[in-house]
Design a protein around this motif. Sequence first.
Motif, PDB file in Angstrom:
ATOM      1  N   VAL A 147      -6.015   8.945  -2.366  1.00  0.00           N
ATOM      2  CA  VAL A 147      -4.614   8.855  -1.933  1.00  0.00           C
ATOM      3  C   VAL A 147      -3.744   9.792  -2.757  1.00  0.00           C
ATOM      4  O   VAL A 147      -2.886  10.499  -2.210  1.00  0.00           O
ATOM      5  CB  VAL A 147      -4.118   7.400  -2.032  1.00  0.00           C
ATOM      6  N   ARG A 148      -3.948   9.812  -4.074  1.00  0.00           N
ATOM      7  CA  ARG A 148      -3.143  10.711  -4.918  1.00  0.00           C
ATOM      8  C   ARG A 148      -3.322  12.161  -4.502  1.00  0.00           C
ATOM      9  O   ARG A 148      -2.357  12.923  -4.409  1.00  0.00           O
ATOM     10  CB  ARG A 148      -3.501  10.520  -6.384  1.00  0.00           C
ATOM     11  N   ASP A 149      -4.556  12.559  -4.235  1.00  0.00           N
ATOM     12  CA  ASP A 149      -4.821  13.946  -3.849  1.00  0.00           C
ATOM     13  C   ASP A 149      -4.220  14.265  -2.481  1.00  0.00           C
ATOM     14  O   ASP A 149      -3.638  15.339  -2.282  1.00  0.00           O
ATOM     15  CB  ASP A 149      -6.329  14.200  -3.825  1.00  0.00           C
ATOM     16  N   ALA A 150      -4.373  13.352  -1.529  1.00  0.00           N
ATOM     17  CA  ALA A 150      -3.835  13.598  -0.189  1.00  0.00           C
ATOM     18  C   ALA A 150      -2.315  13.607  -0.209  1.00  0.00           C
ATOM     19  O   ALA A 150      -1.671  14.470   0.409  1.00  0.00           O
ATOM     20  CB  ALA A 150      -4.343  12.529   0.780  1.00  0.00           C
ATOM     21  N   ASP A 151      -1.744  12.668  -0.941  1.00  0.00           N
ATOM     22  CA  ASP A 151      -0.286  12.532  -0.903  1.00  0.00           C
ATOM     23  C   ASP A 151       0.411  13.709  -1.561  1.00  0.00           C
ATOM     24  O   ASP A 151       1.550  14.028  -1.210  1.00  0.00           O
ATOM     25  CB  ASP A 151       0.133  11.228  -1.583  1.00  0.00           C
ATOM     26  N   ALA A 152      -0.252  14.374  -2.473  1.00  0.00           N
ATOM     27  CA  ALA A 152       0.339  15.556  -3.100  1.00  0.00           C
ATOM     28  C   ALA A 152       0.654  16.632  -2.079  1.00  0.00           C
ATOM     29  O   ALA A 152       1.537  17.474  -2.291  1.00  0.00           O
ATOM     30  CB  ALA A 152      -0.603  16.104  -4.177  1.00  0.00           C
ATOM     31  N   GLN A 153      -0.055  16.611  -0.936  1.00  0.00           N
ATOM     32  CA  GLN A 153       0.163  17.618   0.099  1.00  0.00           C
ATOM     33  C   GLN A 153       0.792  17.058   1.372  1.00  0.00           C
ATOM     34  O   GLN A 153       1.366  17.812   2.154  1.00  0.00           O
ATOM     35  CB  GLN A 153      -1.176  18.278   0.460  1.00  0.00           C
ATOM     36  N   LEU A 154       0.691  15.744   1.569  1.00  0.00           N
ATOM     37  CA  LEU A 154       1.148  15.147   2.832  1.00  0.00           C
ATOM     38  C   LEU A 154       2.426  14.321   2.707  1.00  0.00           C
ATOM     39  O   LEU A 154       3.087  14.078   3.712  1.00  0.00           O
ATOM     40  CB  LEU A 154       0.040  14.261   3.417  1.00  0.00           C
ATOM     41  N   ASP A 155       2.759  13.856   1.507  1.00  0.00           N
ATOM     42  CA  ASP A 155       3.964  13.044   1.282  1.00  0.00           C
ATOM     43  C   ASP A 155       3.997  11.829   2.213  1.00  0.00           C
ATOM     44  O   ASP A 155       5.000  11.547   2.861  1.00  0.00           O
ATOM     45  CB  ASP A 155       5.231  13.882   1.468  1.00  0.00           C
ATOM     46  N   ALA A 156       2.904  11.087   2.233  1.00  0.00           N
ATOM     47  CA  ALA A 156       2.767   9.970   3.154  1.00  0.00           C
ATOM     48  C   ALA A 156       3.056   8.614   2.521  1.00  0.00           C
ATOM     49  O   ALA A 156       3.233   7.627   3.236  1.00  0.00           O
ATOM     50  CB  ALA A 156       1.344   9.951   3.729  1.00  0.00           C
ATOM     51  N   VAL A 157       3.092   8.540   1.193  1.00  0.00           N
ATOM     52  CA  VAL A 157       3.173   7.262   0.488  1.00  0.00           C
ATOM     53  C   VAL A 157       4.593   6.985   0.023  1.00  0.00           C
ATOM     54  O   VAL A 157       5.231   7.841  -0.595  1.00  0.00           O
ATOM     55  CB  VAL A 157       2.202   7.240  -0.706  1.00  0.00           C
ATOM     56  N   GLN A 158       5.074   5.776   0.283  1.00  0.00           N
ATOM     57  CA  GLN A 158       6.357   5.325  -0.232  1.00  0.00           C
ATOM     58  C   GLN A 158       6.185   4.626  -1.579  1.00  0.00           C
ATOM     59  O   GLN A 158       6.930   4.880  -2.523  1.00  0.00           O
ATOM     60  CB  GLN A 158       7.020   4.363   0.761  1.00  0.00           C
ATOM     61  N   VAL A 159       5.227   3.726  -1.669  1.00  0.00           N
ATOM     62  CA  VAL A 159       4.932   2.998  -2.912  1.00  0.00           C
ATOM     63  C   VAL A 159       3.429   3.002  -3.113  1.00  0.00           C
ATOM     64  O   VAL A 159       2.682   2.638  -2.203  1.00  0.00           O
ATOM     65  CB  VAL A 159       5.427   1.533  -2.851  1.00  0.00           C
ATOM     66  N   HIS A 160       2.990   3.428  -4.302  1.00  0.00           N
ATOM     67  CA  HIS A 160       1.566   3.417  -4.636  1.00  0.00           C
ATOM     68  C   HIS A 160       1.379   2.428  -5.772  1.00  0.00           C
ATOM     69  O   HIS A 160       1.898   2.630  -6.870  1.00  0.00           O
ATOM     70  CB  HIS A 160       1.093   4.811  -5.043  1.00  0.00           C
ATOM     71  N   LEU A 161       0.658   1.344  -5.514  1.00  0.00           N
ATOM     72  CA  LEU A 161       0.459   0.314  -6.524  1.00  0.00           C
ATOM     73  C   LEU A 161      -0.466   0.819  -7.631  1.00  0.00           C
ATOM     74  O   LEU A 161      -1.548   1.349  -7.365  1.00  0.00           O
ATOM     75  CB  LEU A 161      -0.156  -0.931  -5.888  1.00  0.00           C
ATOM     76  N   ASP A 162      -0.030   0.651  -8.873  1.00  0.00           N
ATOM     77  CA  ASP A 162      -0.892   1.021  -9.998  1.00  0.00           C
ATOM     78  C   ASP A 162      -2.111   0.096 -10.074  1.00  0.00           C
ATOM     79  O   ASP A 162      -3.207   0.518 -10.433  1.00  0.00           O
ATOM     80  CB  ASP A 162      -0.097   0.934 -11.309  1.00  0.00           C
ATOM     81  N   VAL A 163      -1.892  -1.176  -9.741  1.00  0.00           N
ATOM     82  CA  VAL A 163      -2.979  -2.149  -9.712  1.00  0.00           C
ATOM     83  C   VAL A 163      -3.134  -2.619  -8.271  1.00  0.00           C
ATOM     84  O   VAL A 163      -2.270  -3.321  -7.749  1.00  0.00           O
ATOM     85  CB  VAL A 163      -2.695  -3.349 -10.638  1.00  0.00           C
ATOM     86  N   PRO A 164      -4.202  -2.208  -7.578  1.00  0.00           N
ATOM     87  CA  PRO A 164      -4.370  -2.609  -6.174  1.00  0.00           C
ATOM     88  C   PRO A 164      -4.327  -4.121  -6.012  1.00  0.00           C
ATOM     89  O   PRO A 164      -4.769  -4.875  -6.886  1.00  0.00           O
ATOM     90  CB  PRO A 164      -5.749  -2.046  -5.809  1.00  0.00           C
ATOM     91  N   ALA A 165      -3.783  -4.551  -4.895  1.00  0.00           N
ATOM     92  CA  ALA A 165      -3.635  -5.983  -4.623  1.00  0.00           C
ATOM     93  C   ALA A 165      -4.889  -6.502  -3.937  1.00  0.00           C
ATOM     94  O   ALA A 165      -5.063  -6.353  -2.725  1.00  0.00           O
ATOM     95  CB  ALA A 165      -2.398  -6.233  -3.764  1.00  0.00           C
ATOM     96  N   HIS A 166      -5.793  -7.093  -4.736  1.00  0.00           N
ATOM     97  CA  HIS A 166      -7.001  -7.700  -4.178  1.00  0.00           C
ATOM     98  C   HIS A 166      -6.670  -9.080  -3.636  1.00  0.00           C
ATOM     99  O   HIS A 166      -5.740  -9.738  -4.086  1.00  0.00           O
ATOM    100  CB  HIS A 166      -8.079  -7.840  -5.262  1.00  0.00           C
ATOM    101  N   HIS A 167      -7.450  -9.526  -2.681  1.00  0.00           N
ATOM    102  CA  HIS A 167      -7.192 -10.835  -2.073  1.00  0.00           C
ATOM    103  C   HIS A 167      -8.490 -11.610  -1.966  1.00  0.00           C
ATOM    104  O   HIS A 167      -9.587 -11.065  -2.060  1.00  0.00           O
ATOM    105  CB  HIS A 167      -6.501 -10.658  -0.723  1.00  0.00           C
ATOM    106  N   ASP A 168      -8.328 -12.912  -1.776  1.00  0.00           N
ATOM    107  CA  ASP A 168      -9.476 -13.800  -1.901  1.00  0.00           C
ATOM    108  C   ASP A 168     -10.163 -14.126  -0.581  1.00  0.00           C
ATOM    109  O   ASP A 168     -10.945 -15.067  -0.503  1.00  0.00           O
ATOM    110  CB  ASP A 168      -9.068 -15.098  -2.602  1.00  0.00           C
ATOM    111  N   ALA A 169      -9.865 -13.348   0.462  1.00  0.00           N
ATOM    112  CA  ALA A 169     -10.521 -13.577   1.754  1.00  0.00           C
ATOM    113  C   ALA A 169     -11.889 -12.897   1.748  1.00  0.00           C
ATOM    114  O   ALA A 169     -12.139 -11.934   2.462  1.00  0.00           O
ATOM    115  CB  ALA A 169      -9.654 -13.052   2.896  1.00  0.00           C
TER     116      ALA A 169
END
Length: 479
Positions: free
Chosen positions: A56-78
């Motif tokens: 995502v970091r590499d792609a967004d540097a050229q595409l500007d697609a991300v509004q918020v990038h979580l430093d710690v991904p939000a894992h879930h218990d499902a």
Amino acid sequence: MTTSEEQSQGRKETRTSVHVFRDDALGDLDAVGLAAAIRRGEVSAAEVARDAAARVRDADAQLDAVQVHLDVPAHHDADGGAFAGVPTFVKDNTDFAGLPTGHGSAAFVPRPARRHAGFTRQLLSTGVTVLGKTRLPEFGFSPSTEFEEGPPVRNPWNTGHSAGGSSGGSAALVAAGAVPVAHANDGGGSIRIPAACCGLVGLKPTRGRTVPNAQGRQLPIDIVVDGVVSRTVRDSAAFLAAAELHHRNPKLPSLGLVEGPSDRRLRIGLLVDSPNGARTDDATRAAVTDTARRLEGLGHTVTPVELAIDPRFTEDFLTYWGLLSFLIGATGRTMGAEFDRHRMDGLSRGLRATYVANWRRTPGVLRRLRRTREAYAAAFRGLDVILSPVLAHTSPPLGHLNPSVPYATLIERILAYVAFTPVNNVVGTPSISVPAASLTPEGLPIGVMFSGRPGAERTLLELAFELEAAQGFPGIRDV
């Protein structure tokens, strides 16, 4: 320097494609394949999240697609979810607890959401790992993710062109290979348009198939529905099946998991030019007619069809669109205390002014729009599916639909582009964009659209599976 300034000075951008596929934990896998690899223990969810974040970091540097990038991904218990451990993004018009919801607008400073939106909970029930939020044009009004200030979201197939809208940020990340699937929603084409622009599968479900959208259900006609964009038909099918385990609408036929084509041969109507009078460009026309021939070769019956909707439909939808902008301007302080409707962009202000000048027409507009379902049902007599373009022309250069373009010119351009998708939003019927077999000379995908009766997602997915198997979808790494 803005994109429109670059174009006005006559600059020509070098044709550049962007992808981040590589030999890491994600590899070339789609969401179904990645979830299976995690279940088998071949890779861990933590490894996948780490490598997806790097992509995502590499792609967004050229595409500007991300509004918020979580430093710690939000894992879930499902853990048992169909997409357990699969990385994804939520579109920034949908609440995710603890993150601000900006709606792509500079008119206010968003506050962190106190709780998840209903659809966010449905998305999380599939087991995904959320990496952040994606960009969209202001309030999702534009079919191109561009802004008066700040960089646009760029199309990974050709970075000088639009990624579509309003789910442009999500589509750009999925097409570039940063994540396999991402959240999208559709109030006039906003799942299908970016899917068409970025060579993806984009299914707009039947109204009520997924959890009702909080904004849409407050409207006189609920035109908004949530879903995902994906690179494969099976990912879109698997998402809907998993989502149904969380929310099952008893008014619709149960969908379940669609896993491939059907043996049933279909009666398909071919609609090449839009009912609003916008003529389809040559490349799109060729893509749709080539798809029709391929479907005939597979044993389906394809015949021309007319969609005889009220000739005032486009004007009425534009008035309704303006009503949405008016309501946002009137209630914007609920999003942020600093909300200032005068800071809304040129498209939003123009839509609002359109409505203010025509508000007395509202009862007639609503009455005629509701009657569209009768014309839609009539077109389906003797048919199972309608095949059409997604858009009247291929993805435009950045700047063509920028909100800084004078409103009269901008809305003329939008109506000549978004000529097919809004009918399904008004009627509430399912519709899917899938990539055509060919690309434009600029290296851009073209989307073709299958539309069905209410609740007919299974039929659309089975047909999309068959087309995918017969012709394949173009790959961004081949550009």
